[in-house]
Structure formats: structure tokens, C-alpha cells
Write a protein that holds these residues in place. Structure first.
Motif, mmCIF file in Angstrom:
data_model
loop_
_atom_site.group_PDB
_atom_site.id
_atom_site.type_symbol
_atom_site.label_atom_id
_atom_site.label_comp_id
_atom_site.label_asym_id
_atom_site.label_seq_id
_atom_site.Cartn_x
_atom_site.Cartn_y
_atom_site.Cartn_z
ATOM 1 N N GLY A 296 0.774 -1.188 -0.035
ATOM 2 C CA GLY A 296 0.015 -0.137 -0.204
ATOM 3 C C GLY A 296 0.808 1.371 -0.037
ATOM 4 N N MET A 297 1.925 1.144 -0.653
ATOM 5 C CA MET A 297 3.040 2.414 -0.617
ATOM 6 C C MET A 297 2.982 2.920 -2.017
ATOM 7 S SD MET A 297 7.136 1.864 0.262
ATOM 8 C CE MET A 297 6.664 1.132 1.714
ATOM 9 N N SER A 298 3.032 4.349 -1.881
ATOM 10 C CA SER A 298 2.875 5.142 -3.290
ATOM 11 C C SER A 298 4.392 5.071 -3.674
ATOM 12 C CB SER A 298 2.308 6.461 -3.179
ATOM 13 O OG SER A 298 3.342 7.207 -2.404
ATOM 14 N N THR A 299 4.533 5.486 -5.002
ATOM 15 C CA THR A 299 5.790 5.810 -5.736
ATOM 16 C C THR A 299 6.728 6.760 -4.795
ATOM 17 O OG1 THR A 299 4.977 6.984 -7.295
ATOM 18 C CG2 THR A 299 5.549 4.714 -7.808
ATOM 19 N N SER A 300 5.627 7.928 -4.339
ATOM 20 C CA SER A 300 6.223 9.136 -3.616
ATOM 21 C C SER A 300 6.814 8.533 -2.395
ATOM 22 C CB SER A 300 5.258 10.058 -3.885
ATOM 23 O OG SER A 300 5.615 11.105 -2.826
ATOM 24 N N GLN A 301 6.047 7.932 -1.456
ATOM 25 C CA GLN A 301 6.411 7.202 -0.312
ATOM 26 C C GLN A 301 7.623 6.291 -0.503
ATOM 27 O OE1 GLN A 301 2.653 5.359 0.266
ATOM 28 N NE2 GLN A 301 1.959 7.222 1.773
ATOM 29 N N LEU A 302 7.664 5.609 -1.469
ATOM 30 C CA LEU A 302 8.966 4.748 -1.541
ATOM 31 C C LEU A 302 9.782 5.743 -1.900
ATOM 32 C CD1 LEU A 302 10.367 2.148 -1.713
ATOM 33 C CD2 LEU A 302 9.524 1.735 -4.116
ATOM 34 N N GLY A 303 9.955 6.742 -2.860
ATOM 35 C CA GLY A 303 10.990 7.368 -3.156
ATOM 36 C C GLY A 303 11.640 8.262 -2.028
ATOM 37 N N LYS A 304 10.843 8.566 -0.988
ATOM 38 C CA LYS A 304 11.356 9.378 0.052
ATOM 39 C C LYS A 304 11.894 8.385 1.096
ATOM 40 C CE LYS A 304 7.617 12.903 0.443
ATOM 41 N NZ LYS A 304 6.174 13.388 1.143
ATOM 42 N N ARG A 305 11.547 7.127 1.020
ATOM 43 C CA ARG A 305 12.038 6.217 1.921
ATOM 44 C C ARG A 305 13.646 5.857 1.253
ATOM 45 N NH1 ARG A 305 8.403 2.566 5.335
ATOM 46 N NH2 ARG A 305 10.190 1.425 5.254
ATOM 47 N N VAL A 306 13.706 5.820 0.084
ATOM 48 C CA VAL A 306 15.057 5.567 -0.776
ATOM 49 C C VAL A 306 15.904 6.885 -0.730
ATOM 50 C CG1 VAL A 306 15.979 4.695 -2.820
ATOM 51 C CG2 VAL A 306 13.960 3.816 -1.762
ATOM 52 N N GLY A 307 15.325 7.875 -0.789
ATOM 53 C CA GLY A 307 15.986 9.196 -1.069
ATOM 54 C C GLY A 307 15.997 9.773 -2.371
ATOM 55 N N ILE A 308 15.081 9.301 -3.187
ATOM 56 C CA ILE A 308 14.882 9.798 -4.687
ATOM 57 C C ILE A 308 13.567 10.148 -4.816
ATOM 58 C CG2 ILE A 308 16.806 8.516 -5.446
ATOM 59 C CD1 ILE A 308 14.947 6.283 -6.518
ATOM 60 N N ASP A 309 13.344 10.909 -6.073
ATOM 61 C CA ASP A 309 12.239 11.527 -6.242
ATOM 62 C C ASP A 309 11.121 10.220 -7.027
ATOM 63 O OD1 ASP A 309 12.165 11.470 -9.323
ATOM 64 O OD2 ASP A 309 13.444 13.298 -9.143
ATOM 65 N N GLN A 310 9.725 10.471 -6.993
ATOM 66 C CA GLN A 310 8.812 9.605 -7.413
ATOM 67 C C GLN A 310 8.861 9.248 -8.773
ATOM 68 O OE1 GLN A 310 6.229 10.909 -9.666
ATOM 69 N NE2 GLN A 310 5.372 9.223 -9.973
ATOM 70 N N SER A 311 9.388 10.165 -9.732
ATOM 71 C CA SER A 311 9.438 9.922 -11.150
ATOM 72 C C SER A 311 10.655 8.952 -11.344
ATOM 73 C CB SER A 311 9.625 11.134 -12.059
ATOM 74 O OG SER A 311 11.121 11.894 -11.623
ATOM 75 N N ARG A 312 11.565 8.829 -10.472
ATOM 76 C CA ARG A 312 12.706 7.950 -10.491
ATOM 77 C C ARG A 312 12.367 6.557 -9.961
ATOM 78 N NH1 ARG A 312 16.712 5.843 -12.739
ATOM 79 N NH2 ARG A 312 18.582 5.085 -11.600
ATOM 80 N N ILE A 313 11.483 6.396 -9.158
ATOM 81 C CA ILE A 313 10.985 5.044 -8.724
ATOM 82 C C ILE A 313 10.191 4.563 -9.909
ATOM 83 C CG2 ILE A 313 9.297 3.987 -7.346
ATOM 84 C CD1 ILE A 313 11.739 4.650 -5.732
ATOM 85 N N SER A 314 9.175 5.362 -10.516
ATOM 86 C CA SER A 314 8.628 4.939 -11.433
ATOM 87 C C SER A 314 9.416 4.218 -12.746
ATOM 88 C CB SER A 314 7.758 5.975 -12.252
ATOM 89 O OG SER A 314 6.645 6.157 -11.477
ATOM 90 N N ARG A 315 10.846 5.137 -13.006
ATOM 91 C CA ARG A 315 11.462 4.583 -14.025
ATOM 92 C C ARG A 315 12.247 3.233 -13.683
ATOM 93 N NH1 ARG A 315 12.734 10.098 -14.079
ATOM 94 N NH2 ARG A 315 14.753 9.852 -13.194
ATOM 95 N N LEU A 316 12.465 3.235 -12.355
ATOM 96 C CA LEU A 316 13.328 2.023 -11.763
ATOM 97 C C LEU A 316 12.344 0.695 -12.038
ATOM 98 C CD1 LEU A 316 15.090 3.290 -8.597
ATOM 99 C CD2 LEU A 316 16.304 2.653 -10.671
ATOM 100 N N GLU A 317 10.950 0.962 -11.924
ATOM 101 C CA GLU A 317 10.277 -0.031 -11.930
ATOM 102 C C GLU A 317 10.019 -0.641 -13.320
ATOM 103 O OE1 GLU A 317 6.919 1.018 -8.161
ATOM 104 O OE2 GLU A 317 6.389 1.385 -10.186
ATOM 105 N N ASN A 318 10.060 0.323 -14.225
ATOM 106 C CA ASN A 318 10.213 0.084 -15.520
ATOM 107 C C ASN A 318 11.554 -0.509 -16.120
ATOM 108 O OD1 ASN A 318 7.396 1.159 -16.170
ATOM 109 N ND2 ASN A 318 8.013 3.109 -16.298
ATOM 110 N N SER A 319 12.459 0.039 -15.620
ATOM 111 C CA SER A 319 13.796 -0.764 -15.899
ATOM 112 C C SER A 319 13.855 -2.128 -15.199
ATOM 113 C CB SER A 319 14.849 0.211 -15.102
ATOM 114 O OG SER A 319 15.016 1.507 -15.705
ATOM 115 N N GLU A 320 13.217 -2.374 -14.347
ATOM 116 C CA GLU A 320 13.241 -3.800 -13.472
ATOM 117 C C GLU A 320 12.523 -4.607 -14.805
ATOM 118 O OE1 GLU A 320 11.812 -6.618 -10.212
ATOM 119 O OE2 GLU A 320 10.769 -4.539 -10.381
ATOM 120 N N VAL A 321 11.121 -4.367 -15.295
ATOM 121 C CA VAL A 321 10.730 -5.043 -16.270
ATOM 122 C C VAL A 321 11.325 -5.243 -17.419
ATOM 123 C CG1 VAL A 321 8.346 -5.119 -17.578
ATOM 124 C CG2 VAL A 321 8.400 -4.474 -15.235
#
Length: 154
Positions: free
Chosen positions: A42-67
Motif C-alpha cells: 500500500g505504498m505509493s511511488t512518492s512514499q517509496l521515493g522518500k524512503r529511498v532518498g529519490i524522487d517519485q519519477s525515479r521510482i517509476s523509471r526504476l520499476e520500468n527498468s526492472e521489467v
């Protein structure tokens, strides 16, 4: 390292790899582990980004890169920490490590047997099918024990 030492090492690694085989058999999600776990928590990309120390758009790009299969291991380790998880990386053979080594030795032995059979046939001393089978088994065992330097080159 002797053949027997390597054999024991392969057996020990196969035992460690066994639990990973179940993960491979279950398959990855079609949209990647990062997104699947993030959404399950139940975590948003923004919330995960804050926990990792990067912005929400970078989380989305990482998810796409993984796929796409284009993600760095260091990124996966950072994401795992942000998710409060451990990152696991490994290789899972299709069979056992010993089977892989034996199959390779058999390939080498088959090439050698082909030459031997040709020579024996020319000398009218061709082996029976049973003798060929036994000779092949012996040759595989000898290749495994001798461990030629070019073992994986063929």
C-alpha cells in the motif's frame, strides 16, 4: 581442488539453491517485483521515493527498468532497503550443478567416442553397443576426474 572436493561443493551449493528453485518456478510478476511489493504494502511511488532518498519519477523509471531487465543491482539493493527488505541475488540451474558438469563431460566424451568409433571401424574392431555404452561411461568419469583445462571451452 580435486574432483571429489568440487563434487561436494556442488552438492552443498545445490542444497542452498533448492529453495530458490521454487521462486523461479513460481515466476516473476509481469510488472516487476518492485511495483508488486510496493502496491501490496500500500505504498505509493512518492512514499517509496522518500524512503529511498529519490524522487517519485525515479521510482517509476526504476520499476520500468526492472521489467525491461535494465536495472542495476545497486538500485535493487536501495529499493529493498526502502521497502524494509533484504535483496537476494542468485543463479538457479535448470537441474543440479552436478548434472551440468556431467552433461558437459558427456559432450566431450561423445566427441572423443566418435573419433574412437571411426578409428575402430577402420581397423574392423568396432565396439558393440554395450561396449560403447560402458566406454562412454568410463570416459565421462575419466574426464570428470582429470578436469581438463578446456572443459567448458567446447
Amino acid at each position: 581442488m580435486s574432483y571429489w572436493d568440487k563434487k561436494i561443493l556442488r552438492e552443498q551449493l545445490d542444497k542452498k539453491i533448492l529453495p530458490l528453485r521454487k521462486a523461479v518456478e513460481s515466476g516473476a510478476t509481469s510488472f516487476g517485483w518492485i511495483k508488486a511489493i510496493r502496491e501490496a504494502l500500500g505504498m505509493s511511488t512518492s512514499q517509496l521515493g522518500k524512503r529511498v532518498g529519490i524522487d517519485q519519477s525515479r521510482i517509476s523509471r526504476l520499476e520500468n527498468s526492472e521489467v525491461d531487465g535494465n536495472i542495476k543491482l545497486s538500485s535493487l539493493q536501495n529499493i529493498a532497503r526502502g521497502l524494509g527488505m533484504e535483496f537476494v541475488y542468485g543463479f538457479v540451474p535448470r537441474g543440479t550443478l552436478d548434472d551440468m558438469v556431467r552433461d558437459q563431460a558427456r559432450k566431450i566424451a561423445m566427441v572423443r567416442m566418435k573419433r574412437l568409433n571411426h578409428t575402430m571401424a577402420l581397423e574392423l574392431q568396432e565396439l558393440s553397443d554395450e561396449d560403447k555404452k560402458n566406454a562412454l561411461k568410463d570416459m565421462v568419469d575419466k574426464i570428470l576426474i582429470d578436469n581438463p583445462k578446456d572443459f567448458w571451452s567446447k
